[in-house]
Motif scaffolding. Structure first.
Motif, PDB file in Angstrom:
ATOM      1  N   LYS A  93       2.305  -4.148  10.202  1.00 62.08           N
ATOM      2  CA  LYS A  93       1.298  -3.639   9.485  1.00 62.08           C
ATOM      3  C   LYS A  93       0.281  -3.295  10.763  1.00 62.08           C
ATOM      4  O   LYS A  93      -0.515  -3.337  11.828  1.00 62.08           O
ATOM      5  CB  LYS A  93       0.316  -5.377   9.605  1.00 62.08           C
ATOM      6  CG  LYS A  93       0.998  -6.134   7.732  1.00 62.08           C
ATOM      7  CD  LYS A  93      -0.408  -7.005   8.272  1.00 62.08           C
ATOM      8  CE  LYS A  93       0.215  -7.707   7.227  1.00 62.08           C
ATOM      9  NZ  LYS A  93      -0.868  -9.039   6.127  1.00 62.08           N
ATOM     10  N   ASP A  94       1.272  -2.422  11.998  1.00 65.49           N
ATOM     11  CA  ASP A  94       0.631  -1.655  12.880  1.00 65.49           C
ATOM     12  C   ASP A  94      -0.430  -0.779  12.369  1.00 65.49           C
ATOM     13  O   ASP A  94       0.368   0.467  11.623  1.00 65.49           O
ATOM     14  CB  ASP A  94       2.194  -1.328  13.949  1.00 65.49           C
ATOM     15  CG  ASP A  94       1.667  -1.391  14.844  1.00 65.49           C
ATOM     16  OD1 ASP A  94       0.414  -0.356  15.324  1.00 65.49           O
ATOM     17  OD2 ASP A  94       2.024  -1.180  16.382  1.00 65.49           O
ATOM     18  N   LEU A  95      -1.440  -0.693  12.714  1.00 68.23           N
ATOM     19  CA  LEU A  95      -2.265   0.452  12.534  1.00 68.23           C
ATOM     20  C   LEU A  95      -2.029   1.424  13.461  1.00 68.23           C
ATOM     21  O   LEU A  95      -2.284   2.444  13.052  1.00 68.23           O
ATOM     22  CB  LEU A  95      -3.342  -0.128  13.041  1.00 68.23           C
ATOM     23  CG  LEU A  95      -4.303  -1.173  11.914  1.00 68.23           C
ATOM     24  CD1 LEU A  95      -5.578  -1.561  11.868  1.00 68.23           C
ATOM     25  CD2 LEU A  95      -3.975  -1.366  10.381  1.00 68.23           C
ATOM     26  N   LEU A  96      -1.602   1.206  14.678  1.00 67.88           N
ATOM     27  CA  LEU A  96      -1.372   2.871  15.555  1.00 67.88           C
ATOM     28  C   LEU A  96      -0.186   3.594  15.417  1.00 67.88           C
ATOM     29  O   LEU A  96       0.357   4.747  15.259  1.00 67.88           O
ATOM     30  CB  LEU A  96      -1.891   2.703  16.720  1.00 67.88           C
ATOM     31  CG  LEU A  96      -3.579   1.887  17.308  1.00 67.88           C
ATOM     32  CD1 LEU A  96      -3.286   1.726  18.575  1.00 67.88           C
ATOM     33  CD2 LEU A  96      -4.505   2.959  16.554  1.00 67.88           C
ATOM     34  N   ILE A  97       0.795   2.269  15.173  1.00 65.37           N
ATOM     35  CA  ILE A  97       2.360   3.460  15.292  1.00 65.37           C
ATOM     36  C   ILE A  97       2.836   2.981  13.912  1.00 65.37           C
ATOM     37  O   ILE A  97       3.419   1.870  13.605  1.00 65.37           O
ATOM     38  CB  ILE A  97       3.338   2.740  16.357  1.00 65.37           C
ATOM     39  CG1 ILE A  97       2.593   2.731  18.020  1.00 65.37           C
ATOM     40  CG2 ILE A  97       4.603   3.426  16.285  1.00 65.37           C
ATOM     41  CD1 ILE A  97       2.984   2.451  18.892  1.00 65.37           C
ATOM     42  N   PRO A  98       3.038   4.722  12.890  1.00 69.93           N
ATOM     43  CA  PRO A  98       3.798   3.656  11.986  1.00 69.93           C
ATOM     44  C   PRO A  98       5.416   3.633  11.921  1.00 69.93           C
ATOM     45  O   PRO A  98       5.696   4.321  12.092  1.00 69.93           O
ATOM     46  CB  PRO A  98       3.462   5.648  11.327  1.00 69.93           C
ATOM     47  CG  PRO A  98       2.639   5.916  11.553  1.00 69.93           C
ATOM     48  CD  PRO A  98       2.844   5.312  13.477  1.00 69.93           C
ATOM     49  N   GLU A  99       5.673   2.610  10.537  1.00 70.80           N
ATOM     50  CA  GLU A  99       6.753   2.065  10.614  1.00 70.80           C
ATOM     51  C   GLU A  99       7.924   3.313  10.256  1.00 70.80           C
ATOM     52  O   GLU A  99       8.566   2.966  10.776  1.00 70.80           O
ATOM     53  CB  GLU A  99       6.685   1.054   9.545  1.00 70.80           C
ATOM     54  CG  GLU A  99       8.114  -0.160   9.748  1.00 70.80           C
ATOM     55  CD  GLU A  99       9.082   0.920   8.679  1.00 70.80           C
ATOM     56  OE1 GLU A  99      10.512   0.729   9.186  1.00 70.80           O
ATOM     57  OE2 GLU A  99       8.932   1.707   7.708  1.00 70.80           O
TER      58      GLU A  99
END
Length: 299
Positions: free
Chosen positions: A232-238
């Motif tokens: 659920k990291d909004l800044l570093i896409p999985e």
């Protein structure tokens, strides 16, 4: 600065010791298990705005599993006093402190880095050499972070403009709500206010430097590496994080329900257990030797 959320106290009689010190301007928090199962220590390296305080829940867990660990605060973070204006701190400047922490330890440690801490670890591997192992949490991408700016401006236009005008990343965490939006999922184990109390000022130059032509990684490292992304990291896409893990030849995992601050999510103990299991496989000889010594002593 008070330690955020529930980490400021602990009951007596636990199977480890905790020591906090500030020496030569650097805060260090050391956990030592009463029964040490591994000879190789762990060195925890925090991310932007954070400090050594953010690792204490995990340091407690790893101590229970038999690991000695040290977390440290970069200058101007946690309880480490400012040594140069934060606005002018660079990746090269911060990396020197990671190098010093590795050098001061009696045995070269496993480095466990979070966010900015992974960028410092990447620079250590390129400029200094290999480590026994490296664990990258919510890692900075291997080659560039310029896309983070576009995503951040989409989340917080006012904060992005203020950062550009002040040459400081501090506006990004100017309130509990802004900090929580970047770092926490809705189910995090600490409140936005508790998180915000532990954060500090930060330099904007750091993310700018982690891009061409200023940065090119050394991906052919011999250091065993575990790369864990936050789902659920909004800044570093999985998806981009996975590609970077492949660049380094790292083992890859995803904490699907976690925000950027993996250590503060409901499943943080599970994520720590993944790391322990991965490390335990690589340091099985140390574990077996020390377990035998403990058994012989108890006999």
């Amino acid at each position: 600065m008070p330690i955020p959320f529930h980490l400021s106290s602990q009951p007596d009689g636990l199977p480890y010791t905790r020591e906090r010190s500030v020496i030569d301007g650097i805060e260090r928090i050391t956990y030592k298990p009463l029964v040490k199962r591994y000879d190789t220590p762990l060195l925890f390296t925090h991310g932007m705005w954070h400090g050594a305080w953010c690792w204490q829940g995990w340091q407690q867990l790893f101590a229970l599993w038999g690991w000695e660990s040290v977390s440290f605060s970069l200058p101007g973070h946690g309880e480490s006093p400012i040594q140069r204006p934060i606005r002018w701190c660079t990746l090269g400047y911060y990396t020197k402190f990671l190098e010093q922490e590795v050098e001061r330890m009696a045995q070269k440690p496993v480095v466990i880095g979070h966010s900015l801490g992974t960028a410092l670890c990447q620079r250590y591997l390129k400029n200094v050499g290999d480590l026994p192992a490296a664990v990258m949490l919510s890692p900075w991408l291997s080659h560039r972070m310029i896309g983070l700016f576009a995503r951040y401006f989409g989340l917080d236009l006012a904060g992005g403009l203020a950062a550009c005008l002040t040459l400081s990343a501090t506006p990004a965490v100017r309130s509990p709500a802004n900090a929580a939006r970047i770092f926490l999922s809705e189910s995090a184990v600490c409140t936005p206010e508790e998180l915000h109390d532990g954060l500090c000022d930060e330099s904007m130059w750091l993310v700018l430097q982690h891009n061409p032509p200023f940065w090119k990684p050394k991906t052919d490292t011999d250091t065993p590496m575990l790369w864990i992304s936050a789902g659920k990291d909004l800044l570093i896409p999985e998806s981009q994080s996975r590609e970077s893990a492949e660049e380094f030849g790292a083992d890859y995992m995803v904490a699907e329900l976690a925000g950027h601050d993996l250590m503060m999510e409901p499943d943080h103990a599970l994520t720590a257990a993944w790391i322990h299991d991965w490390l335990s496989q690589r340091f099985a000889t140390e574990r077996d030797k020390n377990d035998k010594l403990s058994a012989d002593f108890a006999a």
